[in-house]
Design an enzyme around this catalytic site. Structure first.
Site, PDB file in Angstrom:
ATOM      1  N   TYR A  67       0.854  -1.189   0.000  1.00 52.04           N
ATOM      2  CA  TYR A  67       0.000   0.000   0.000  1.00 52.04           C
ATOM      3  C   TYR A  67       0.886   1.234   0.000  1.00 52.04           C
ATOM      4  CZ  TYR A  67      -3.584  -3.370   1.524  1.00 52.04           C
ATOM      5  OH  TYR A  67      -4.426  -4.454   1.632  1.00 52.04           O
ATOM      6  N   LEU A 215     -17.961  -3.944   2.101  1.00 49.88           N
ATOM      7  CA  LEU A 215     -18.939  -3.004   1.536  1.00 49.88           C
ATOM      8  C   LEU A 215     -18.819  -2.916   0.018  1.00 49.88           C
ATOM      9  CD1 LEU A 215     -18.658  -0.191   4.246  1.00 49.88           C
ATOM     10  CD2 LEU A 215     -20.373  -1.994   4.043  1.00 49.88           C
ATOM     11  N   GLY A 216     -18.226  -3.955  -0.590  1.00 50.26           N
ATOM     12  CA  GLY A 216     -18.116  -3.953  -2.051  1.00 50.26           C
ATOM     13  C   GLY A 216     -17.299  -2.790  -2.571  1.00 50.26           C
ATOM     14  N   ARG A 217     -16.177  -2.505  -1.894  1.00 55.57           N
ATOM     15  CA  ARG A 217     -15.295  -1.370  -2.240  1.00 55.57           C
ATOM     16  C   ARG A 217     -16.067  -0.046  -2.232  1.00 55.57           C
ATOM     17  NH1 ARG A 217     -10.402  -3.293  -3.202  1.00 55.57           N
ATOM     18  NH2 ARG A 217     -10.176  -5.418  -4.000  1.00 55.57           N
ATOM     19  N   GLY A 218     -16.981   0.069  -1.268  1.00 56.75           N
ATOM     20  CA  GLY A 218     -17.745   1.308  -1.106  1.00 56.75           C
ATOM     21  C   GLY A 218     -19.056   1.337  -1.861  1.00 56.75           C
ATOM     22  N   PHE A 220     -21.753  -0.381  -1.557  1.00 62.14           N
ATOM     23  CA  PHE A 220     -22.960  -0.463  -0.737  1.00 62.14           C
ATOM     24  C   PHE A 220     -23.156   0.760   0.158  1.00 62.14           C
ATOM     25  CE2 PHE A 220     -22.481  -4.961  -1.908  1.00 62.14           C
ATOM     26  CZ  PHE A 220     -23.741  -5.152  -2.455  1.00 62.14           C
ATOM     27  N   SER A 221     -22.278   1.741   0.017  1.00 61.84           N
ATOM     28  CA  SER A 221     -22.511   3.004   0.718  1.00 61.84           C
ATOM     29  C   SER A 221     -23.217   4.013  -0.178  1.00 61.84           C
ATOM     30  CB  SER A 221     -21.194   3.596   1.236  1.00 61.84           C
ATOM     31  OG  SER A 221     -20.331   3.844   0.143  1.00 61.84           O
ATOM     32  N   ALA A 222     -22.976   3.947  -1.497  1.00 60.46           N
ATOM     33  CA  ALA A 222     -23.514   4.994  -2.376  1.00 60.46           C
ATOM     34  C   ALA A 222     -24.015   4.495  -3.723  1.00 60.46           C
ATOM     35  CB  ALA A 222     -22.445   6.067  -2.587  1.00 60.46           C
TER      36      ALA A 222
END
Length: 351
Positions: A67, A215-218, A220-222
């Site tokens: 990373y 969260l599915g790489r974000g 499921f947040s947006a």
């Protein structure tokens, strides 16, 4: 969108695997603070976020030497100063190298040892709690890689051994050399192929399960809005699931989850994360974030309760047939667990 379920619940503790490691039931994935998800975020803000997480009880911190490369470990090294190190379970990884501008996967003993020494130095610690092989080197028998990790355990440089993106047969072979404490894999509402073989193998062997990208790489947040907001430096722009030809169908999954979240009085990301938490007491999701507000929301997911009927309803929204596109671009898909078999030990000639 519904209001978030509050982060009132204390973050419970859990045993990760059967070798003695205890961690917070939810960890913090630190990758996006430094790499892959757009430009690196301001260091003081990220140190504050890590400190907030630890104070809130999220003590399993997950990083890797790739990373940045290296910059995320250096960031954690700064955040761990001043007595913080003693309050956390520190996990990092080795195995993905950039050499001559090319991505390579390495698990040969000399590389394993050098990588560990480098991580110890950057993190400013004398021991790593959980050390994962980030990707399996298909050129080196897994027994050889684990044999070197076993030596590092005996020397006190690492405490527990983990694997990431490893097949069931690779996990079995590794575990026969030295007990594996945890396997890290992508597990979420729309990434469930690990349930057939890998999860049962881990449970049979007493190995803990760490779910990355819960969260599915974000997503499921947006939903589709997330993709519109990605910078050109964000590797998610290249993920097949986020390409226009797949996004319209995948957005329907998010909308269904969002509607159910509204009925439950939580956010869609909390609902998706709660689904992972409900998979069992041996599962620790490690959602990543760069915002304290989102971290609090993730902790709130621990208090979202789901009935078996609600679990089944959620799963029906994202059945394998409904999800469009692979989880990695083709160039990275060749190092996932589906492609992680290593040569037999008998073929190895010590270098």
């Amino acid at each position: 969108m519904a209001a978030a379920a509050p982060a009132t619940a204390a973050v419970r503790r859990m045993k990760l695997g059967s070798q003695g490691l205890e961690v917070s039931a939810q960890g913090l994935g630190c990758m996006g603070m430094s790499a892959f998800y757009g430009p690196p975020k301001p260091e003081p803000d990220m140190v504050a976020l890590i400190h907030h997480a630890v104070a809130a009880g999220v003590t399993l911190l997950d990083t890797s030497d790739i990373y940045g490369p290296h910059t995320n470990e250096l960031l954690l090294g700064k955040a761990l100063q001043g007595g913080v190190r003693d309050k956390v379970e520190l996990a990092t990884k080795f195995g993905i190298a950039f050499e001559d501008g090319k991505r390579d996967v390495r698990g040969d003993p000399a590389y394993v040892r050098a990588a560990c020494e480098g991580s110890l130095r950057r993190l400013g610690v004398d021991s790593i709690d959980l050390y994962y092989q980030h990707r399996v080197d298909k050129k080196v028998p897994i027994e050889v890689t684990i044999g070197e990790l076993k030596k590092l355990v005996e020397e006190g440089k690492i405490k527990y051994i983990g694997l990431s993106e490893a097949s069931a047969s690779t996990i079995r072979r590794a575990h026969a050399v030295h007990p594996i404490t945890a396997v890290q894999l992508e597990w979420s509402l729309w990434s469930r192929d690990v349930e057939e073989d890998i999860i049962p193998t881990c449970r049979e062997l007493g190995i803990g399960i760490v779910a990355y990208s819960p969260l599915g790489r974000g997503f499921f947040s947006a939903g589709a809005k997330l993709v519109e907001s990605l910078s050109d430096q964000d590797f998610r722009k290249h993920i097949p699931r986020f390409q226009q030809e797949n996004l319209e169908k995948n957005a329907e999954i998010f909308e269904r989850v969002n509607a159910m979240a509204a009925r439950k009085g939580c956010t869609p990301s909390q609902l998706a994360l709660a689904w992972v938490h409900h998979q069992g007491s041996d599962v620790c999701p490690i959602p990543g974030t760069t915002k304290i507000e989102n971290l609090n929301q993730n902790i709130g997911a621990l208090s979202v309760k789901l009935t078996p009927e609600e679990m089944a309803e959620l799963e029906s929204y994202a059945s394998t047939d409904d999800v469009r596109g692979d989880r990695y671009p083709q160039a990275m898909a060749n190092t996932t667990w589906q492609n992680s078999e290593t040569p037999p030990l008998s073929s190895w000639k010590a270098q």
